[in-house]
Enzyme design. Structure first.
Site, PDB file in Angstrom:
ATOM      1  N   GLU A 114       0.841  -1.196   0.000  1.00 15.43           N
ATOM      2  CA  GLU A 114       0.000   0.000   0.000  1.00 15.43           C
ATOM      3  C   GLU A 114       0.875   1.246   0.000  1.00 15.43           C
ATOM      4  O   GLU A 114       2.064   1.170   0.306  1.00 15.43           O
ATOM      5  CB  GLU A 114      -0.940  -0.019   1.216  1.00 15.43           C
ATOM      6  CG  GLU A 114      -0.252  -0.236   2.530  1.00 15.43           C
ATOM      7  CD  GLU A 114      -1.247  -0.449   3.681  1.00 15.43           C
ATOM      8  OE1 GLU A 114      -1.486   0.517   4.404  1.00 15.43           O
ATOM      9  OE2 GLU A 114      -1.775  -1.571   3.826  1.00 15.43           O
ATOM     10  N   LYS A 116       2.816   4.568   1.009  1.00 13.33           N
ATOM     11  CA  LYS A 116       3.323   5.158   2.251  1.00 13.33           C
ATOM     12  C   LYS A 116       3.048   6.650   2.175  1.00 13.33           C
ATOM     13  O   LYS A 116       3.674   7.363   1.391  1.00 13.33           O
ATOM     14  CB  LYS A 116       4.808   4.872   2.411  1.00 13.33           C
ATOM     15  CG  LYS A 116       5.360   5.404   3.715  1.00 13.33           C
ATOM     16  CD  LYS A 116       6.749   4.880   3.962  1.00 13.33           C
ATOM     17  CE  LYS A 116       7.224   5.195   5.356  1.00 13.33           C
ATOM     18  NZ  LYS A 116       7.175   6.628   5.698  1.00 13.33           N
ATOM     19  N   ASP A 118       3.025  10.452   3.027  1.00  6.61           N
ATOM     20  CA  ASP A 118       4.003  11.332   3.660  1.00  6.61           C
ATOM     21  C   ASP A 118       3.273  12.400   4.457  1.00  6.61           C
ATOM     22  O   ASP A 118       3.164  13.553   4.048  1.00  6.61           O
ATOM     23  CB  ASP A 118       4.879  11.957   2.571  1.00  6.61           C
ATOM     24  CG  ASP A 118       6.146  12.544   3.159  1.00  6.61           C
ATOM     25  OD1 ASP A 118       6.435  12.270   4.338  1.00  6.61           O
ATOM     26  OD2 ASP A 118       6.850  13.255   2.429  1.00  6.61           O
ATOM     27  N   TYR A 225      -5.056   3.237   7.994  1.00  6.93           N
ATOM     28  CA  TYR A 225      -4.515   1.985   7.461  1.00  6.93           C
ATOM     29  C   TYR A 225      -4.274   0.909   8.506  1.00  6.93           C
ATOM     30  O   TYR A 225      -3.757  -0.150   8.199  1.00  6.93           O
ATOM     31  CB  TYR A 225      -3.214   2.240   6.707  1.00  6.93           C
ATOM     32  CG  TYR A 225      -2.236   3.121   7.462  1.00  6.93           C
ATOM     33  CD1 TYR A 225      -1.638   2.678   8.622  1.00  6.93           C
ATOM     34  CD2 TYR A 225      -1.942   4.404   7.008  1.00  6.93           C
ATOM     35  CE1 TYR A 225      -0.768   3.476   9.330  1.00  6.93           C
ATOM     36  CE2 TYR A 225      -1.065   5.216   7.709  1.00  6.93           C
ATOM     37  CZ  TYR A 225      -0.487   4.745   8.875  1.00  6.93           C
ATOM     38  OH  TYR A 225       0.367   5.550   9.574  1.00  6.93           O
ATOM     39  N   LYS A 313      11.388   2.619   0.031  1.00  8.65           N
ATOM     40  CA  LYS A 313      11.413   4.041  -0.309  1.00  8.65           C
ATOM     41  C   LYS A 313      11.766   4.220  -1.779  1.00  8.65           C
ATOM     42  O   LYS A 313      12.741   3.636  -2.247  1.00  8.65           O
ATOM     43  CB  LYS A 313      12.464   4.754   0.558  1.00  8.65           C
ATOM     44  CG  LYS A 313      12.116   4.805   2.037  1.00  8.65           C
ATOM     45  CD  LYS A 313      10.935   5.724   2.255  1.00  8.65           C
ATOM     46  CE  LYS A 313      10.892   6.295   3.644  1.00  8.65           C
ATOM     47  NZ  LYS A 313      11.643   7.470   3.900  1.00  8.65           N
ATOM     48  N   CYS A 407      38.660  28.756  11.394  1.00  9.33           N
ATOM     49  CA  CYS A 407      37.248  28.697  11.762  1.00  9.33           C
ATOM     50  C   CYS A 407      36.588  30.007  11.327  1.00  9.33           C
ATOM     51  O   CYS A 407      37.049  31.078  11.719  1.00  9.33           O
ATOM     52  CB  CYS A 407      37.118  28.503  13.267  1.00  9.33           C
ATOM     53  SG  CYS A 407      35.435  28.730  13.847  1.00  9.33           S
ATOM     54  N   CYS A 410      35.379  31.923  14.886  1.00 12.68           N
ATOM     55  CA  CYS A 410      36.271  32.493  15.904  1.00 12.68           C
ATOM     56  C   CYS A 410      37.700  32.672  15.378  1.00 12.68           C
ATOM     57  O   CYS A 410      38.581  33.107  16.114  1.00 12.68           O
ATOM     58  CB  CYS A 410      36.274  31.634  17.161  1.00 12.68           C
ATOM     59  SG  CYS A 410      37.110  30.052  16.944  1.00 12.68           S
ATOM     60  N   CYS A 425      37.433  23.111  14.325  1.00 13.47           N
ATOM     61  CA  CYS A 425      37.841  24.278  15.101  1.00 13.47           C
ATOM     62  C   CYS A 425      38.204  23.750  16.491  1.00 13.47           C
ATOM     63  O   CYS A 425      37.388  23.111  17.136  1.00 13.47           O
ATOM     64  CB  CYS A 425      36.682  25.276  15.185  1.00 13.47           C
ATOM     65  SG  CYS A 425      36.878  26.472  16.503  1.00 13.47           S
ATOM     66  N   CYS A 430      34.464  28.542  21.101  1.00 12.08           N
ATOM     67  CA  CYS A 430      34.000  29.124  19.833  1.00 12.08           C
ATOM     68  C   CYS A 430      32.477  29.283  19.899  1.00 12.08           C
ATOM     69  O   CYS A 430      31.765  28.330  20.210  1.00 12.08           O
ATOM     70  CB  CYS A 430      34.392  28.198  18.683  1.00 12.08           C
ATOM     71  SG  CYS A 430      33.590  28.621  17.131  1.00 12.08           S
TER      72      CYS A 430
HETATM   73  S1  IVH Z   1       1.911   1.021   9.034  1.00 11.25           S
HETATM   74  C1  IVH Z   1       3.346  -0.644  13.045  1.00 11.25           C
HETATM   75  N1  IVH Z   1       1.100   1.968   6.711  1.00 11.25           N
HETATM   76  O1  IVH Z   1       5.108   5.775   8.028  1.00 11.25           O
HETATM   77  C2  IVH Z   1       3.306  -0.183  11.627  1.00 11.25           C
HETATM   78  N2  IVH Z   1       2.465   3.344   8.084  1.00 11.25           N
HETATM   79  O2  IVH Z   1       7.955   5.556   8.567  1.00 11.25           O
HETATM   80  C3  IVH Z   1       2.906   1.208  11.542  1.00 11.25           C
HETATM   81  N3  IVH Z   1       2.911   5.565   7.168  1.00 11.25           N
HETATM   82  O3  IVH Z   1       4.876   5.725  11.518  1.00 11.25           O
HETATM   83  C4  IVH Z   1       2.849   1.832  10.267  1.00 11.25           C
HETATM   84  N4  IVH Z   1       1.756   5.307   5.312  1.00 11.25           N
HETATM   85  O4  IVH Z   1       3.219   7.175  10.199  1.00 11.25           O
HETATM   86  C5  IVH Z   1       1.810   2.198   7.836  1.00 11.25           C
HETATM   87  N5  IVH Z   1       0.302   2.701   4.673  1.00 11.25           N
HETATM   88  C6  IVH Z   1       1.001   2.926   5.782  1.00 11.25           C
HETATM   89  C7  IVH Z   1       1.651   4.151   6.013  1.00 11.25           C
HETATM   90  C8  IVH Z   1       2.391   4.322   7.187  1.00 11.25           C
HETATM   91  C9  IVH Z   1       2.507   6.131   6.036  1.00 11.25           C
HETATM   92  C10 IVH Z   1       3.789   6.196   8.164  1.00 11.25           C
HETATM   93  C11 IVH Z   1       3.441   5.935   9.610  1.00 11.25           C
HETATM   94  C12 IVH Z   1       4.680   5.324  10.208  1.00 11.25           C
HETATM   95  C13 IVH Z   1       5.714   5.843   9.287  1.00 11.25           C
HETATM   96  C14 IVH Z   1       6.971   5.018   9.359  1.00 11.25           C
END
Ligand code: IVH
Length: 668
Positions: A114, A116, A118, A225, A313, A407, A410, A425, A430
Site C-alpha cells: 500500500e 506510504k 508522507d 490503514y 522508499k 574557523c 572564531c 575548530c 567558539c
Molecule cells: S503502518 C506498526 N502503513 O510511516 C506499523 N504506516 O515511517 C505502523 N505511514 O509511523 C505503520 N503510510 O506514520 C503504515 N500505509 C502505511 C503508512 C504508514 C505512512 C507512516 C506511519 C509510520 C511511518 C513510518
C-alpha cells in the site's frame, strides 16, 4: 415539538448529514446539492439551539466546536505507535522476505502493498462508536491530544457508520492535499506570510495550531490503514482490516495490492510508483505488510518497528541548479562543514536553497566549483545533497575550491581529526560550538525544551546570558523577554520548557550532554544499565564496555567526559538546578532479569494473558520470544489448543510450561 420528537429529529438529521459528509469527503460522490446541505445543517443548528441538551460531542455541528487551548495535553498510547524500517532496493526487500520466512518457516506468507503516505501519524480512539480522543504519534509511547484539531477534518467520522467494537482505535496519517497546499501557499505569500516548504510541513504546522477554528481553514485530509487497541475479535488479515475501516466510514488508501513472491512485490511496487503521482497526497514509498494478523504477532517487533512490515522508499528526486557560493558551518563538535548555497529550486515538493557538501574531500572528489551547475538530490526528509557537477555547463573561468583553514566564526586555526577527514575548530569556547551544544541539548530528541531553537540560542549566546547548558537554568524571564524580537509570551514558553525539562528521563540528559559518540541508542543503553547519573559517572571503562551497544571507543569517550573536572562542575550545576538524574528505564537487579538470555516459544491460547501481554512479561524479565521451536529454545509455553509446536517441543525434549509456571519464572 415535544422533547421526544426533538430527540428523534436530531438523530435523523445527524445521521443524514453524516451520510452526506461520507459521500462527499470519503467517496467523492456528492449525494446532495450545496444549498440543500446547508439547509439541513442550519436545521441542526436551530434544533440544538432550542434543545441544547441534544448537543453531543459527535454532532456534525461540533467539528469546529473545540475551544482554543494554551497547550496540548499529553496522551499515552495504550499500544505504542511504531515506526517502520526502510529499504531502498529490491535486494534489501528480498533480505527482508527471507528474514520473515526464517521466523515463520511453517507458514505460507502473503503480503499487502500500500502507499506510504508522507503525512503525520495519528491515533483515533472511538468508544461505543463515538470519537473520544485523537492524538499525534509523539515519541511513540505518548503524543499530544489534538482531538479538537482532528475533528475539523471533514472526512473523519465523528460517529461510526456501522456497529463497531466498544473500543476501536484506528491509526493513520493526516496530510494536506497537493492542491490545497498550493492554494494555501499562494494565500500566505499574498498575506506576507512565510510559505510552507512542502505539504507535510504544512500539515504538521496546521495540527500544531492551538485554535481548532484556524485548523478548520486548512485543507487537511486523513487516511487510515491500521488498528491500535480493539476490544473483542480482530479481523484476520490486513485486507479485512481495510474492509472494516471502509464499513465504519473511514477514508482508506483506496488501491492496495497483494502478492506472495518477491516478483509479485516488485511488480506491485512499480505499479504503485506509476500511480502514486495521481494521488491527492504525497507518498514517499510503498509499505509491505504481512497480510495475516496472527502471523504478525508471531513475528513480533523490535523496540522501534514491527518485524512483519517494511517501507520500500522510492528513489530520490533530482534537479539541476546553480551553485552560487560555498559557505562553511561550524558544528557543536567544531567540525567545519562546507555548505552549498544554491539558486533555489523546487524538488520533491519543496524548495531547496542549501545542501550539505559533507567535507573537503567530497568537494575535491566531485570537483565542485562555485558557479557550477550541479545536480541536487532529495528524498523525503533526507537532507538535500549535491550528486555531481554538470561539467558541460561549467563557466569558462572557474577555480578549484579550497576550504579555508581557519574557523569562520572564531578565526582559530583548524586542525584535521584523527581519521583525517574533517577539519575542526579546536576552540571549545567558539561561539558556534557553544550554540551547537545548547541547540543539541534543547533539541526534540534530547531534553525537548520548547522554544529553545536556533534563533533563541543565538541570542542567548550572543548576549552572554547562557554559555553552557548549566547557565540555561539560571536565566530569568525578564532577561529572555529583554532579548531582541522576543515576545513576553515566547519568553514564558521557553522558561516553561526549561522547567518541564527538569523531569526528563536520564537517557535524554545523557544524550543532551553531547558526549562524543553517544547517540540516543547508546544513551538509552546507559539508562538501562545505570539507575542514576552518579552511578554512571563513577563507572569504570570496564563496566562501560560490558554493556551491549557500548564498544571500546564509546566507553573511553564516556569515561573521559565524566573525568573532566569542568564537566563534573557542570553536572553539579544541573543537580542544583533540580534536574532529574534518575533513570526510569533501568533494568534492575541482575543486569537483565530472571529470564535473561532465555528463548521462549508461545503456542495455543493462554488462560488469562493475551499473547502480547505474555510477550511483554517475558521481555520485561529479560527473555526473548521466538517463532519456532529448536534446540536453542529454553521453554515452550503451551496454552489451550496448542498444536504442532507443542508436539515438536515434546519430540525435542524442550521443557513445556503453562501460564502459571511462566508467571512464576518471570518473578511475578
Ligand atoms: S503502518 C506498526 N502503513 O510511516 C506499523 N504506516 O515511517 C505502523 N505511514 O509511523 C505503520 N503510510 O506514520 C503504515 N500505509 C502505511 C503508512 C504508514 C505512512 C507512516 C506511519 C509510520 C511511518 C513510518
Amino acid at each position: 415539538m415535544s422533547a421526544e420528537e426533538a430527540k428523534k429529529s436530531h438523530a435523523v438529521l445527524v445521521e443524514e448529514i453524516r451520510r452526506h459528509d461520507h459521500a462527499y469527503y470519503v467517496l467523492s460522490e456528492p449525494s446532495i446539492s450545496d444549498p440543500d446541505y446547508d439547509r439541513l445543517y442550519r436545521e441542526l443548528l436551530d434544533l440544538e439551539e432550542t434543545h441544547p441538551e441534544l448537543l453531543t460531542a459527535d454532532s456534525p455541528s461540533q467539528r469546529v466546536g473545540g475551544k482554543a487551548v494554551s497547550e496540548f495535553l499529553s496522551h499515552r498510547h495504550k499500544m505504542p505507535m511504531m515506526s517502520l524500517d526502510n529499504t531502498y532496493s529490491f535486494d534489501e526487500l528480498a533480505a527482508f522476505l527471507q528474514r520473515v520466512e526464517k521466523r515463520l518457516p511453517e507458514a505460507e506468507l502473503d503480503w499487502t502493498i500500500e502507499p506510504k503516505i508522507d503525512g503525520l501519524a495519528v491515533s483515533l480512539r472511538y468508544e461505543n462508536g463515538g470519537l473520544v480522543v485523537g492524538a499525534t504519534r509523539g515519541d511513540g509511547a505518548s503524543g499530544d491530544d489534538i482531538t479538537g484539531n482532528l475533528k475539523t477534518i471533514r472526512s473523519l467520522p465523528l460517529r461510526l457508520a456501522a456497529k463497531s467494537p466498544a473500543v476501536l482505535e484506528v491509526r493513520g496519517e493526516v496530510f494536506m492535499s497537493r492542491a490545497g497546499f498550493t492554494k494555501l501557499n499562494e494565500k500566505r505569500k499574498v498575506d506576507g506570510e512565510e510559505p510552507f516548504a512542502n505539504p507535510r510541513n504544512a500539515a504538521a504546522g496546521s495540527l500544531k495550531m492551538l485554535d481548532p477554528k484556524l485548523v478548520a481553514e486548512r485543507p487537511l485530509g486523513v487516511v487510515l490503514y491500521g488498528l491500535g487497541e480493539v476490544s473483542g475479535e480482530l479481523p484476520a488479515t490486513q485486507i479485512d482490516v481495510l474492509d472494516w475501516l471502509d464499513q465504519f466510514g473511514f477514508p482508506t488508501t483506496g488501491q492496495i495490492w497483494t502478492g506472495r513472491t518477491h516478483d509479485d512485490l516488485v511488480a506491485s511496487i512499480n505499479e504503485l510508483d506509476a500511480a502514486r503521482h495521481d494521488l491527492d497526497y504525497e507518498t514517499d514509498g510503498a509499505v509491505i505488510k504481512l497480510n495475516n494478523l496472527s502471523l504478525r504477532e508471531q513475528c513480533g517487533a523490535t523496540s522501534k518497528a514491527p518485524r512483519w512490515a517494511i517501507a520500500y522508499k522510492y528513489a530520490a528526486e533530482q534537479a539541476e541548479t546553480v551553485l552560487k557560493a560555498i559557505t562553511v558551518q561550524v558544528g557543536r563538535t567544531g567540525a567545519l562543514t562546507p555548505v552549498a548555497e544554491l539558486e533555489p529550486v523546487l524538488i520533491a515538493g519543496s524548495t531547496v536553497a542549501r545542501a550539505t557538501l559533507h567535507n573537503e574531500g567530497e568537494i575535491q572528489r566531485k570537483d565542485i566549483r562555485v558557479g557550477d551547475t550541479v545536480v541536487i538530490e532529495k528524498a523525503g526528509e533526507i537532507i538535500p545533497a549535491v550528486v555531481r557537477v554538470v561539467t558541460e555547463k561549467r563557466p569558462k573561468k572557474s577555480a578549484v575550491f579550497v576550504l579555508g583553514k581557519e574557523c569562520p566564526e572564531c578565526k582559530s586555526l583548524a586542525a584535521k581529526d584523527e581519521a583525517d577527514v574533517v577539519w575542526r575548530c579546536p576552540n571549545p569556547d567558539c561561539p558556534a560550538q557553544v550554540r551547537g551544544r545548547l541547540e543539541h541539548f534543547c533539541a526534540r530528541g534530547a531534553m525537548d525544551i520548547e522554544g529553545g531553537g536556533e534563533v533563541l540560542v543565538r541570542q542567548l549566546v550572543g548576549s552572554g546570558l547562557a554559555l553552557n547548558v548549566g547557565e540555561l537554568y539560571k536565566v530569568a524571564q525578564a532577561e529572555v523577554a529583554g532579548l531582541e524580537r522576543m515576545a513576553e509570551k515566547s519568553a514564558q514558553n521557553f522558561l516553561g520548557g526549561l522547567e518541564a525539562s527538569k523531569q526528563r528521563d536520564l537517557w535524554r540528559l545523557i544524550f543532551g550532554l553531547g558526549i562524543l559518540h553517544v547517540g540516543t541508542g547508546v544513551a538509552k543503553a546507559l539508562g538501562r544499565r545505570f539507575a542514576n547519573l552518579d552511578e554512571l559517572m563513577d563507572a569504570s571503562e570496564e563496566e562501560l564496555v560490558a554493556i551491549d551497544d557500548v564498544g571500546e571507543v564509546i566507553a573511553k569517550s564516556v569515561h573521559f567526559w565524566f573525568g573532566d573536572p569542568q564537566n563534573r562542575q557542570l553536572i553539579e550545576v544541573l543537580r542544583k538546578a533540580g534536574l532529574n538524574f534518575e533513570s526510569s528505564i533501568v533494568i534492575s537487579g541482575e543486569a537483565a532479569g530472571p529470564l535473561a538470555g532465555k528463548a521462549l516459544v508461545l503456542t495455543g491460547t493462554l488462560l488469562n494473558l493475551k499473547r502480547h501481554e505474555a510477550v511483554a512479561r517475558i521481555e520485561a524479565a529479560g527473555g526473548k520470544v521466538v517463532g519456532s521451536v529448536s534446540k536453542k529454545t529454553d521453554y515452550v509455553v503451551a496454552g489451550e489448543a496448542a498444536g504442532s509446536k507443542l508436539a515438536k517441543a515434546e519430540k525435542m525434549s524442550v521443557p513445556v510450561i503453562d501460564e502459571s509456571e511462566l508467571l512464576r519464572l518471570c518473578g511475578k
